[in-house]
Write an enzyme that holds these catalytic residues in place. Structure first.
Site, short mmCIF file in Angstrom:
data_model
loop_
_atom_site.label_atom_id
_atom_site.label_comp_id
_atom_site.label_asym_id
_atom_site.label_seq_id
_atom_site.Cartn_x
_atom_site.Cartn_y
_atom_site.Cartn_z
N ARG A 181 0.84 -1.20 0.00
CA ARG A 181 0.00 0.00 0.00
C ARG A 181 0.87 1.26 0.00
O ARG A 181 0.54 2.28 0.56
CB ARG A 181 -0.98 0.00 1.19
CG ARG A 181 -1.87 -1.22 1.24
CD ARG A 181 -3.23 -0.93 1.83
NE ARG A 181 -3.18 -0.32 3.15
CZ ARG A 181 -4.26 0.12 3.81
NH1 ARG A 181 -5.45 0.00 3.26
NH2 ARG A 181 -4.14 0.66 5.00
N ALA A 204 -0.07 4.32 2.68
CA ALA A 204 -0.56 3.92 3.99
C ALA A 204 0.33 4.41 5.13
O ALA A 204 0.10 4.06 6.28
CB ALA A 204 -0.70 2.41 4.06
N LEU A 220 3.85 5.20 7.43
CA LEU A 220 5.07 4.55 7.92
C LEU A 220 4.97 3.04 7.77
O LEU A 220 3.94 2.42 8.08
CB LEU A 220 5.26 4.91 9.41
CG LEU A 220 6.40 4.21 10.15
CD1 LEU A 220 7.75 4.66 9.63
CD2 LEU A 220 6.28 4.49 11.66
N LEU A 271 5.20 -0.03 9.20
CA LEU A 271 5.22 -0.48 10.59
C LEU A 271 6.00 -1.78 10.77
O LEU A 271 6.52 -2.05 11.85
CB LEU A 271 3.80 -0.63 11.11
CG LEU A 271 3.01 0.68 11.25
CD1 LEU A 271 1.58 0.40 11.67
CD2 LEU A 271 3.68 1.62 12.25
N GLY A 279 1.64 8.74 7.72
CA GLY A 279 2.71 9.36 6.96
C GLY A 279 2.34 9.64 5.52
O GLY A 279 2.94 10.51 4.88
N GLU A 301 1.01 12.99 5.67
CA GLU A 301 2.13 13.93 5.81
C GLU A 301 2.80 14.18 4.47
O GLU A 301 3.17 15.32 4.15
CB GLU A 301 3.13 13.38 6.83
CG GLU A 301 2.58 13.35 8.25
CD GLU A 301 3.49 12.66 9.24
OE1 GLU A 301 3.67 13.20 10.36
OE2 GLU A 301 4.02 11.57 8.92
N GLU A 327 -2.39 7.14 14.61
CA GLU A 327 -1.23 6.95 15.49
C GLU A 327 -1.64 6.68 16.93
O GLU A 327 -0.97 5.91 17.64
CB GLU A 327 -0.32 8.19 15.42
CG GLU A 327 0.53 8.27 14.16
CD GLU A 327 -0.22 8.83 12.96
OE1 GLU A 327 0.41 8.96 11.90
OE2 GLU A 327 -1.43 9.12 13.08
#
Length: 258
Positions: free
Chosen positions: A25, A61, A63, A65, A110, A113, A133
């Site tokens: 993603r 999508a 950061l 993870l 992110g 962002e 988050e």
């Protein structure tokens, strides 16, 4: 030129940079951020506008993870990661070349962002926004507290982070996350059309608009007014402006009309 994560091409004076990690993603790991910073620090010669797009059903999508979990970074290490995101996204916002983002699907964490660093955002009706988050037990680190909060107000950002709710494209359009809303799959075509129009502007004018206005916003009123007059003096006395003004005076230029 093709990168593992970024694909780039030129269409006349418009550079198109595409996130190419659809199987994840388009989540952003350290390598992706490094590629983004490198591209926007060294844009293709002749690029007068840039379109930021993504392959697959989702724009980004946020950061990665998996990487974040696997690396188990120390606070100092992750602070350096955040600063890398800040540098990369500053290159987008303050690099002097107008950037139009074409959005679809997830624009999350992110990814929001990243989209927030663009100067114009075009989303189709599949687009949705979220800042989850709080639910993940983390905090924004890619500049949302500066860029996204400025777009939608700090209070709205706080609410999105506390609740983790998903904001649909229509609401994003209402509160300023989107400048244009299209039908599904039409965002890239609209973004390209806008970018070609923008690329036809005087380059020094474009540079001053995208590099100057956000900087002026951070200044005091008196400093901002001085900077505005300085930019105006540079832009409006350039040789290209004289050519364009001559077209207006001689009634060869298109007039502004509704």
């Amino acid at each position: 030129m093709t990168h593992p994560i970024l694909e780039t091409r030129m269409e006349d004076a418009v550079a198109v940079v595409t996130l190419n990690r659809s199987e994840r993603r388009n989540a952003l790991d350290e390598h992706a951020i490094a590629e983004i910073e490198h591209f926007f620090a060294h844009p293709p010669a002749g690029a007068r506008a840039i379109v930021l797009a993504a392959r697959g059903p989702h724009f980004c999508a946020g950061l990665d993870l998996r990487e974040h979990h696997a690396k188990q970074r120390s606070p100092a290490e992750f602070m350096r990661v955040c600063q890398g995101w800040h540098r990369a996204f500053d290159r987008i916002q303050h690099g002097g070349i107008p950037v139009v983002a074409a959005l679809q699907g997830a624009v999350v964490g992110g990814g929001l962002e990243l989209a927030g660093a663009a100067h114009i955002r075009v989303g189709d009706r599949t687009t949705y926004f979220a800042l989850p988050e709080g639910q993940w037990g983390i905090f924004t680190g890619g500049g949302a507290t500066v860029r996204v909060a400025r777009l939608i107000t700090p209070n709205r950002m706080i609410e999105l982070m506390l609740t983790g709710r998903v904001m649909r494209a229509e609401e994003g359009m209402q509160i300023g996350l989107l400048n244009y809303l299209t039908e599904p799959s039409d965002a890239l075509a609209q973004a390209m059309s806008l970018a070609h129009k923008i690329a036809a502007n005087a380059p020094l004018s474009n540079y001053s608009i995208v590099a100057g206005i956000n900087k002026i916003w951070d200044m005091s009123a008196s400093d901002g007014l001085f900077t505005e007059s300085l930019l105006a003096a540079l832009v409006q006395t350039s040789p290209e402006v004289q050519v364009r003004l001559s077209e207006f005076v001689e009634k060869r230029a298109a007039k502004v009309a509704a």
